[in-house]
Scaffold this active site. Structure first.
Site, PDB file in Angstrom:
ATOM      1  N   LYS A 120     -43.747 -17.302 -16.386  1.00 17.81           N
ATOM      2  CA  LYS A 120     -44.664 -16.302 -15.866  1.00 17.81           C
ATOM      3  C   LYS A 120     -45.980 -16.386 -16.732  1.00 17.81           C
ATOM      4  CE  LYS A 120     -41.032 -12.886 -14.454  1.00 17.81           C
ATOM      5  NZ  LYS A 120     -41.209 -12.545 -13.253  1.00 17.81           N
ATOM      6  N   ARG A 156     -22.945 -29.292  -1.197  1.00 18.65           N
ATOM      7  CA  ARG A 156     -21.715 -29.607  -1.006  1.00 18.65           C
ATOM      8  C   ARG A 156     -21.564 -29.393   0.527  1.00 18.65           C
ATOM      9  NH1 ARG A 156     -19.001 -26.571  -6.174  1.00 18.65           N
ATOM     10  NH2 ARG A 156     -20.402 -25.121  -5.296  1.00 18.65           N
ATOM     11  N   LYS A 210     -30.119 -20.783 -15.980  1.00 19.94           N
ATOM     12  CA  LYS A 210     -29.318 -19.839 -16.637  1.00 19.94           C
ATOM     13  C   LYS A 210     -28.308 -19.261 -15.527  1.00 19.94           C
ATOM     14  CE  LYS A 210     -30.269 -15.401 -16.806  1.00 19.94           C
ATOM     15  NZ  LYS A 210     -30.185 -14.485 -15.601  1.00 19.94           N
ATOM     16  N   ASP A 267     -27.071 -10.982 -18.457  1.00 25.19           N
ATOM     17  CA  ASP A 267     -28.024 -11.264 -17.498  1.00 25.19           C
ATOM     18  C   ASP A 267     -29.531 -11.094 -17.928  1.00 25.19           C
ATOM     19  OD1 ASP A 267     -28.381 -12.325 -14.553  1.00 25.19           O
ATOM     20  OD2 ASP A 267     -29.174 -10.088 -14.227  1.00 25.19           O
ATOM     21  N   LYS A 282     -40.270  -1.479 -10.113  1.00 27.02           N
ATOM     22  CA  LYS A 282     -40.082  -2.715 -10.918  1.00 27.02           C
ATOM     23  C   LYS A 282     -41.461  -2.674 -11.871  1.00 27.02           C
ATOM     24  CE  LYS A 282     -40.373  -7.668  -9.966  1.00 27.02           C
ATOM     25  NZ  LYS A 282     -38.905  -7.985 -10.543  1.00 27.02           N
ATOM     26  N   GLU A 340     -36.014  -2.979 -12.882  1.00 27.88           N
ATOM     27  CA  GLU A 340     -35.966  -3.568 -11.763  1.00 27.88           C
ATOM     28  C   GLU A 340     -35.548  -2.218 -10.722  1.00 27.88           C
ATOM     29  OE1 GLU A 340     -34.189  -7.652 -11.259  1.00 27.88           O
ATOM     30  OE2 GLU A 340     -33.312  -6.774 -13.012  1.00 27.88           O
ATOM     31  N   HIS A 394     -33.952 -13.049 -21.235  1.00 21.11           N
ATOM     32  CA  HIS A 394     -35.445 -12.634 -20.866  1.00 21.11           C
ATOM     33  C   HIS A 394     -36.071 -11.596 -22.205  1.00 21.11           C
ATOM     34  CE1 HIS A 394     -34.739 -14.606 -17.119  1.00 21.11           C
ATOM     35  NE2 HIS A 394     -34.179 -13.661 -16.401  1.00 21.11           N
ATOM     36  N   ASP A 418     -20.106 -34.050  -3.045  1.00 20.01           N
ATOM     37  CA  ASP A 418     -19.071 -33.181  -3.857  1.00 20.01           C
ATOM     38  C   ASP A 418     -19.559 -33.610  -5.393  1.00 20.01           C
ATOM     39  OD1 ASP A 418     -17.115 -32.361  -5.284  1.00 20.01           O
ATOM     40  OD2 ASP A 418     -15.646 -33.231  -4.076  1.00 20.01           O
TER      41      ASP A 418
HETATM   42  C1  BG6 Z   1     -32.831 -13.006 -13.345  1.00 15.17           C
HETATM   43  C2  BG6 Z   1     -31.520 -12.019 -12.996  1.00 15.17           C
HETATM   44  O1  BG6 Z   1     -32.557 -13.849 -14.185  1.00 15.17           O
HETATM   45  O2  BG6 Z   1     -33.985 -12.502 -13.359  1.00 15.17           O
HETATM   46  C3  BG6 Z   1     -31.734 -11.233 -12.016  1.00 15.17           C
HETATM   47  O3  BG6 Z   1     -30.353 -12.992 -12.975  1.00 15.17           O
HETATM   48  C4  BG6 Z   1     -32.915 -10.314 -11.951  1.00 15.17           C
HETATM   49  O4  BG6 Z   1     -30.378 -10.154 -12.150  1.00 15.17           O
HETATM   50  C5  BG6 Z   1     -34.198 -11.404 -12.320  1.00 15.17           C
HETATM   51  O5  BG6 Z   1     -32.998  -9.627 -10.863  1.00 15.17           O
HETATM   52  C6  BG6 Z   1     -35.446 -10.583 -12.369  1.00 15.17           C
HETATM   53  O6  BG6 Z   1     -36.665 -11.613 -12.407  1.00 15.17           O
HETATM   54  P1  BG6 Z   1     -38.033 -11.040 -11.964  1.00 15.17           P
HETATM   55  O7  BG6 Z   1     -38.696 -12.412 -12.358  1.00 15.17           O
HETATM   56  O8  BG6 Z   1     -37.834 -10.645 -10.593  1.00 15.17           O
HETATM   57  O9  BG6 Z   1     -38.335  -9.998 -13.099  1.00 15.17           O
END
Ligand code: BG6
Length: 489
Positions: free
Chosen positions: A179, A49, A145, A232, A342, A213, A237, A92
């Site tokens: 993945k 946009r 998503k 989220d 992580k 994370e 996931h 747009d």
């Molecule tokens: C996304 C979420 O779908 O996945 C994020 O919206 C999150 O909040 C991310 O940080 C994590 O993905 P990955 O691949 O880094 O584990």
């Protein structure tokens, strides 16, 4: 050796100047180009946009591409080839007239792939406008998503898209399915007869799925605060991981065979009772603490935050699956921001041997564990019991790993990013790594009852210090069942 053929396409990327496109999608397309997996006639049209000249936007996309691909993986010849495919169109999204230029650019392309890296609220309008300029026939649409924020809103989005695009040309992204290690779950389970015979309530005591994370909100407060960790991460996931672990063997590898089995698992998830909301589910929100040795602010002190927010940044819960295979086997799910590291891993805890003959004081440690590490250090480890060595040890037991570390074992292969795999599969027309409408709806249906319960109780999330494994009650959640989270320090 499997060889892969990819047909040519016009790849129309909506939301091309957004974070996802710059950080993940352009680099993934670049890597596919580098690997020889983009057809020479494939064109990429960046749509956004933002006003400004095409030259200016392409220069920005290029510099971001260099940044995110990183010097080590940049090959100037590939960059040049990639940029020759790329053009920019100002659009747009809601204005049908702006799509005429897109239709002209797509020209006689046999296949258009329209990727929506935009808010879901405009998916319906984009689809309608694509159809108006004659781009519905040969187009596959890719939806990022979050698709909605509950069952009702996700249905609205899906229905709006379905007016113009059939399910077999609709690709819903859950990037975890792209993945390598997640796809490996299918290989691990269904290419090894060893596990399948043990994969049920007779041999497995419980399953843990942790997606932790280290990062906080990273400037995404506006989005995240409306979503929270349940929407989220769990709704998509973690439930997808649960499905891949819990599903029955599909008849074949076709998209619908796999998705049929996953949907059965989602539908078999036991609803969480009002009492269960306090004993089976923990919501947390991080407060100030330390991450990688540095002091970091709490969620409510992040830039642009609303200091009253009750949004959760952590969820731990116990899910039960009501079917023959999994009756009585809890699945403990845990995910949070600002955790100590992580780490995404699945731990399958096997039951103790049915008759125990070793020293009673060693009994607690005696169960096999299959640890599937999704990130970092992708690999699989099976903890088995052995005898400790040495004359003085008698029949003292020790648990040790049978280990497969993917990067050491298959040292030549670079592990591709999830988006590379997913974009490739869209170009190949293979839907098995994409989420079907009924899967999304079943997942929302289960999550909605939790959200409704939380809303009703009005309880605030439990605080936990940034850099910790979440609120104390998430430890109580599992110790109450006589267990503990694997490997927590
Ligand atoms: C996304 C979420 O779908 O996945 C994020 O919206 C999150 O909040 C991310 O940080 C994590 O993905 P990955 O691949 O880094 O584990």
């Amino acid at each position: 050796m499997l060889s892969i053929t990819v047909e040519p396409c016009t790849f129309a990327l909506f939301g091309a100047l957004g974070d996802l496109a710059l950080r993940k999608l352009f680099p993934a397309l670049y890597q596919l180009d580098g690997a020889g997996l983009l057809h020479e006639d494939t064109r990429i049209i960046a749509l956004a946009r933002e006003a400004g000249s095409e030259q200016e936007h392409l220069a920005f996309i290029t510099s971001e591409l260099r940044r995110y691909v990183g010097a080590k993986e940049l090959d100037e010849a590939v960059v040049e080839r990639f940029l020759a495919r790329l053009s920019y169109l100002h659009v747009d999204f809601l204005n049908g007239e702006d799509y005429v230029a897109l239709a002209e650019s797509a020209g006689s392309a046999q296949r258009v792939i329209a990727y929506f890296a935009t808010p879901a609220a405009v998916y319906g309008a984009i689809c309608e406008n694509l159809a108006k300029v004659g781009l519905a026939e040969n187009t596959r649409v890719v939806l990022e998503k979050p698709i909605g924020s509950d069952l009702e809103s996700s249905r609205k989005v899906n229905d709006a898209v379905a007016q113009f695009f059939p399910e077999n040309r609709t690709y819903r992204i859950d990037h975890y399915l792209g993945k390598e290690t997640v796809q490996n779950l299918i290989a691990l389970r269904f290419a090894n007869s060893l596990f399948e015979t043990q994969w049920n309530q007779n041999y497995i005591s419980h399953v843990e799925i942790t997606v932790a994370e280290q990062v906080g909100i990273e400037g995404r407060w506006g989005y995240f605060d409306k979503a929270g960790q349940l929407r989220d991460m769990i709704q998509n996931h973690l439930l997808q991981l649960l499905c891949l672990i819990a599903m029955d063997p599909p008849a074949d590898l076709s998209a619908d065979s796999i998705r049929d089995e996953k949907v059965k698992v989602l539908k078999a998830l036991a609803p969480i009772s009002p009492e269960g909301l306090t004993t089976q589910v923990v919501r947390g929100q991080y407060i100030a603490g330390y991450s990688e040795g540095k002091a970091v602010p709490g969620y409510l002190e992040e830039p642009n935050s609303n200091t009253q927010s009750n949004t959760e940044t952590f969820v731990a819960l116990r899910a039960d699956i009501r079917n023959w295979r999994w009756a009585g086997v809890p699945f403990y799910l845990r995910t949070g921001k600002r955790m100590p590291q992580k780490l995404s891993q699945i731990v399958i805890h096997f039951k103790e041997p049915s008759h125990y003959i070793f020293a009673p004081e060693q009994r607690l440690q005696i169960s096999n564990k299959l640890i599937i590490r999704l990130q970092p250090d992708e690999g699989i480890s099976l903890r088995v019991m052995t005898k400790d060595q040495g004359l003085d040890k008698g029949m003292q037991l020790r648990s040790g790993p049978l280990q497969l570390n993917f990067s050491d074992t298959w040292s030549s292969a670079r592990i591709p990013d999830a988006y590379e795999r997913l974009l490739l599969e869209v170009m190949r027309g293979n839907q098995n790594l994409f989420v079907r409408k009924d899967e999304i709806e079943a997942a929302w249906n289960w999550c909605d009852q939790l959200i409704a319960g939380w809303k009703k109780s009005g309880d605030a999330p439990k605080p936990y210090a940034a850099g910790s494994w979440g609120p104390m009650s998430s430890i109580a959640l599992i110790t109450r069942d006589g267990r503990s989270w694997y490997g927590d320090i």
